[in-house]
Design a protein around this motif. Sequence first.
Motif, short mmCIF file in Angstrom:
data_model
loop_
_atom_site.label_atom_id
_atom_site.label_comp_id
_atom_site.label_asym_id
_atom_site.label_seq_id
_atom_site.Cartn_x
_atom_site.Cartn_y
_atom_site.Cartn_z
N ASP A 127 0.84 -1.18 0.00
CA ASP A 127 0.00 0.00 0.00
C ASP A 127 0.89 1.25 0.00
O ASP A 127 1.96 1.23 0.61
CB ASP A 127 -0.87 -0.04 1.26
N PRO A 128 0.50 2.34 -0.65
CA PRO A 128 1.32 3.55 -0.66
C PRO A 128 1.63 4.08 0.75
O PRO A 128 2.72 4.59 1.00
CB PRO A 128 0.47 4.56 -1.44
N GLU A 129 0.69 3.94 1.67
CA GLU A 129 0.93 4.39 3.05
C GLU A 129 1.99 3.52 3.73
O GLU A 129 2.77 4.01 4.53
CB GLU A 129 -0.37 4.39 3.87
N GLU A 130 2.02 2.24 3.41
CA GLU A 130 3.05 1.35 3.96
C GLU A 130 4.42 1.76 3.43
O GLU A 130 5.39 1.83 4.18
CB GLU A 130 2.75 -0.11 3.60
N ASP A 131 4.48 2.05 2.13
CA ASP A 131 5.73 2.48 1.51
C ASP A 131 6.22 3.77 2.16
O ASP A 131 7.41 3.91 2.47
CB ASP A 131 5.54 2.66 0.00
N ALA A 132 5.32 4.71 2.39
CA ALA A 132 5.68 5.99 3.01
C ALA A 132 6.19 5.78 4.44
O ALA A 132 7.16 6.42 4.87
CB ALA A 132 4.49 6.94 3.00
N LEU A 133 5.54 4.88 5.17
CA LEU A 133 5.99 4.59 6.54
C LEU A 133 7.40 4.01 6.53
O LEU A 133 8.25 4.41 7.33
CB LEU A 133 5.04 3.62 7.24
N LEU A 134 7.66 3.08 5.62
CA LEU A 134 8.99 2.47 5.55
C LEU A 134 10.06 3.50 5.23
O LEU A 134 11.16 3.48 5.80
CB LEU A 134 9.02 1.35 4.50
N ARG A 135 9.74 4.41 4.35
CA ARG A 135 10.67 5.49 4.00
C ARG A 135 10.94 6.36 5.24
O ARG A 135 12.08 6.71 5.53
CB ARG A 135 10.07 6.32 2.87
N ARG A 136 9.88 6.68 5.96
CA ARG A 136 9.99 7.52 7.16
C ARG A 136 10.80 6.83 8.26
O ARG A 136 11.72 7.41 8.84
CB ARG A 136 8.59 7.87 7.67
N VAL A 137 10.47 5.57 8.55
CA VAL A 137 11.18 4.83 9.59
C VAL A 137 12.65 4.67 9.23
O VAL A 137 13.54 4.86 10.07
CB VAL A 137 10.52 3.46 9.86
N ALA A 138 12.92 4.36 7.97
CA ALA A 138 14.32 4.20 7.55
C ALA A 138 15.10 5.48 7.83
O ALA A 138 16.23 5.43 8.34
CB ALA A 138 14.40 3.83 6.07
N GLY A 139 14.52 6.62 7.52
CA GLY A 139 15.19 7.88 7.79
C GLY A 139 15.41 8.10 9.28
O GLY A 139 16.48 8.56 9.71
N LEU A 140 14.41 7.76 10.08
CA LEU A 140 14.51 7.96 11.53
C LEU A 140 15.54 7.05 12.19
O LEU A 140 16.08 7.38 13.24
CB LEU A 140 13.15 7.76 12.19
N ILE A 141 15.80 5.89 11.58
CA ILE A 141 16.78 4.98 12.18
C ILE A 141 18.09 4.97 11.40
O ILE A 141 18.92 4.08 11.58
CB ILE A 141 16.22 3.55 12.36
N TYR A 142 18.25 5.97 10.56
CA TYR A 142 19.51 6.18 9.83
C TYR A 142 19.89 5.02 8.91
O TYR A 142 21.04 4.61 8.84
CB TYR A 142 20.66 6.50 10.79
N VAL A 143 18.88 4.51 8.20
CA VAL A 143 19.13 3.53 7.15
C VAL A 143 19.02 4.29 5.84
O VAL A 143 18.01 4.95 5.57
CB VAL A 143 18.11 2.37 7.21
N SER A 144 20.05 4.22 5.03
CA SER A 144 20.09 4.98 3.78
C SER A 144 19.02 4.49 2.81
O SER A 144 18.52 3.37 2.90
CB SER A 144 21.47 4.85 3.14
N ASP A 145 18.71 5.36 1.85
CA ASP A 145 17.75 4.97 0.80
C ASP A 145 18.25 3.73 0.06
O ASP A 145 17.47 2.83 -0.26
CB ASP A 145 17.53 6.11 -0.19
N ALA A 146 19.55 3.68 -0.21
CA ALA A 146 20.12 2.53 -0.92
C ALA A 146 19.93 1.25 -0.11
O ALA A 146 19.54 0.21 -0.68
CB ALA A 146 21.60 2.75 -1.21
#
Length: 165
Positions: A127-146
């Motif tokens: 779901d697009p909201e799930e994708d957005a959450l994963l992007r947000r959490v990754a940023g908050l825990i310092y996991v790069s986009d790559a």
Amino acid sequence: MRLRESTIPSGKLMLAQIRKLLAAPESSQEGPDQLQIAVAVLLVEAARMDDHFDDAERTVIEHLLAEKFELTQAATRELLKLAEATAESSNQLHPFTRLAVQRMDPQQRIRLIEMLWETAYADGVLDPEEDALLRRVAGLIYVSDADRVAARQRVVKRLGSKLER
């Protein structure tokens, strides 16, 4: 008049326990329980993002928690129950992501992102909201986009034909 613990409704008692765990000072005894709750809450949030938390998602979360923390089935279910109550009463991710950053090394945080992808894909659709959450959490825990994208690719490869295209 002093209330006995048994006179407090179980929901209030559970919320009191959650607050105590989240506010407790760092110690080796409390640390793993706090981290388990934080990880479980993040997984529950991923499952709830599409406004539908179904049995497939619950099963995936139980499996991921049991595997990560080496929990019994009963302990896993109790952790999931606590995480659901915590997620329901909280409107912030920061306390949980902050704990992940404090307690997990970079590889463990990438593994957490994989766990979140597995949860998001549990129903076969992202779901697009799930994708957005994963992007947000990754940023908050310092996991790069790559690293986030690579984690997603690993999960998609593992799940293969279970996913709707």
